[in-house]
Enzyme design. Structure first.
Site, PDB file in Angstrom:
ATOM      1  N   ASP A 170       0.874  -1.166   0.000  1.00  0.00           N
ATOM      2  CA  ASP A 170       0.000   0.000   0.000  1.00  0.00           C
ATOM      3  C   ASP A 170       0.919   1.225   0.000  1.00  0.00           C
ATOM      4  O   ASP A 170       2.083   1.131   0.396  1.00  0.00           O
ATOM      5  CB  ASP A 170      -0.885  -0.044   1.251  1.00  0.00           C
ATOM      6  CG  ASP A 170      -1.746   1.188   1.397  1.00  0.00           C
ATOM      7  OD1 ASP A 170      -2.335   1.627   0.390  1.00  0.00           O
ATOM      8  OD2 ASP A 170      -1.835   1.712   2.521  1.00  0.00           O
TER       9      ASP A 170
ATOM     10  N   ASP B  49       0.132   5.089   1.000  1.00  0.00           N
ATOM     11  CA  ASP B  49       0.043   5.969   2.167  1.00  0.00           C
ATOM     12  C   ASP B  49      -0.001   5.150   3.460  1.00  0.00           C
ATOM     13  O   ASP B  49      -0.884   4.308   3.633  1.00  0.00           O
ATOM     14  CB  ASP B  49      -1.233   6.820   2.094  1.00  0.00           C
ATOM     15  CG  ASP B  49      -1.297   7.666   0.843  1.00  0.00           C
ATOM     16  OD1 ASP B  49      -0.952   8.851   0.915  1.00  0.00           O
ATOM     17  OD2 ASP B  49      -1.695   7.136  -0.215  1.00  0.00           O
TER      18      ASP B  49
ATOM     19  N   ASP C 139      -1.717  -1.020   5.926  1.00  0.00           N
ATOM     20  CA  ASP C 139      -1.958  -0.544   7.293  1.00  0.00           C
ATOM     21  C   ASP C 139      -3.438  -0.372   7.616  1.00  0.00           C
ATOM     22  O   ASP C 139      -3.778   0.174   8.664  1.00  0.00           O
ATOM     23  CB  ASP C 139      -1.218   0.779   7.543  1.00  0.00           C
ATOM     24  CG  ASP C 139      -1.806   1.925   6.725  1.00  0.00           C
ATOM     25  OD1 ASP C 139      -2.137   1.704   5.537  1.00  0.00           O
ATOM     26  OD2 ASP C 139      -1.935   3.035   7.266  1.00  0.00           O
TER      27      ASP C 139
END
Length: 217
Positions: free
Chosen positions: A10, A12, A169
């Site tokens: 991922d 960001d 996250d």
């Protein structure tokens, strides 16, 4: 985790720390509306939730609010002017990327961030040179938690999802990775908020720092 053919990240909150610029844009908008600005610590837990999460934090609105679309468009206009101010790899991530390159394990980026931001941001950091693929949220009909973008990434570099790792996250990252048939890793160093329960997401592994990924290659 063995026979790894590729690792996908991922963007960001996992590969790159973009919270300072996301927050800078939010504070510009808050100031424009005569509202008090927020600290980095207040903004960081919401940074992975995009404009929806940030506007909820700053203005207390949800997508159902009649003002949401106007505020969202205004925020994106402001972010468009500042999103390459100071993005940086998370501490230790360059070590991981170098090790992957040395091991000839391709790595890519799969994000829900729109292409209009993803491509320039990745290019501004020089990551497009190393990344085997970069897939944005609007490259497929459905973004994460749909597995569509992850499966697209596998097709682009000709790897089997079952032999890939996806690192993220947010819960939607793990949902997408599992739906794609990948092994999944939660980046606990990312933008988790107090309400997140990553231990309940069903990931294969949770890591506290990027270098822990090297245990799997």
């Amino acid at each position: 985790m063995s026979s790894i053919q590729a690792i996908f990240f991922d963007l960001d909150g996992t590969l790159v720390d973009t919270a300072p610029d996301l927050g800078y844009a939010l504070n510009l908008q808050l100031t424009r509306h005569g509202r008090p600005t927020l600290t980095d610590d207040e903004i960081r837990p919401f940074a992975s939730h995009g404009s929806r999460g940030l506007l909820g934090l700053g203005f207390g609105v949800t997508p159902e609010d009649p003002n949401f679309i106007v505020l969202r468009d205004e925020y994106l206009h402001l972010y468009d002017q500042v999103f390459t101010r100071q993005p940086k790899l998370f501490a230790g991530m360059q070590t991981v990327l170098t090790a992957l390159d040395e091991s000839q394990i391709p790595w890519g980026i799969v994000t829900n961030k729109p292409k209009r931001f993803t491509q320039p941001l990745v290019a501004s950091m020089g990551l497009h040179v190393q990344a085997a693929c970069v897939v944005s949220g609007d490259d497929a009909p459905q973004p994460k938690p749909s597995p569509a973008t992850l499966l697209m990434a596998c097709e682009q570099i000709a790897v089997d999802p079952a032999n890939c790792i996806y690192v993220g996250d947010a819960e939607r990252d793990i949902q997408a990775g599992k739906a794609a048939g990948m092994q999944t890793v939660v980046a606990l160093f990312g933008y988790l908020d107090a309400g997140d329960r990553p231990e309940a997401w069903g990931a294969d592994v949770m890591i506290h720092q990027p270098e822990e990924l090297l245990d799997f290659i």
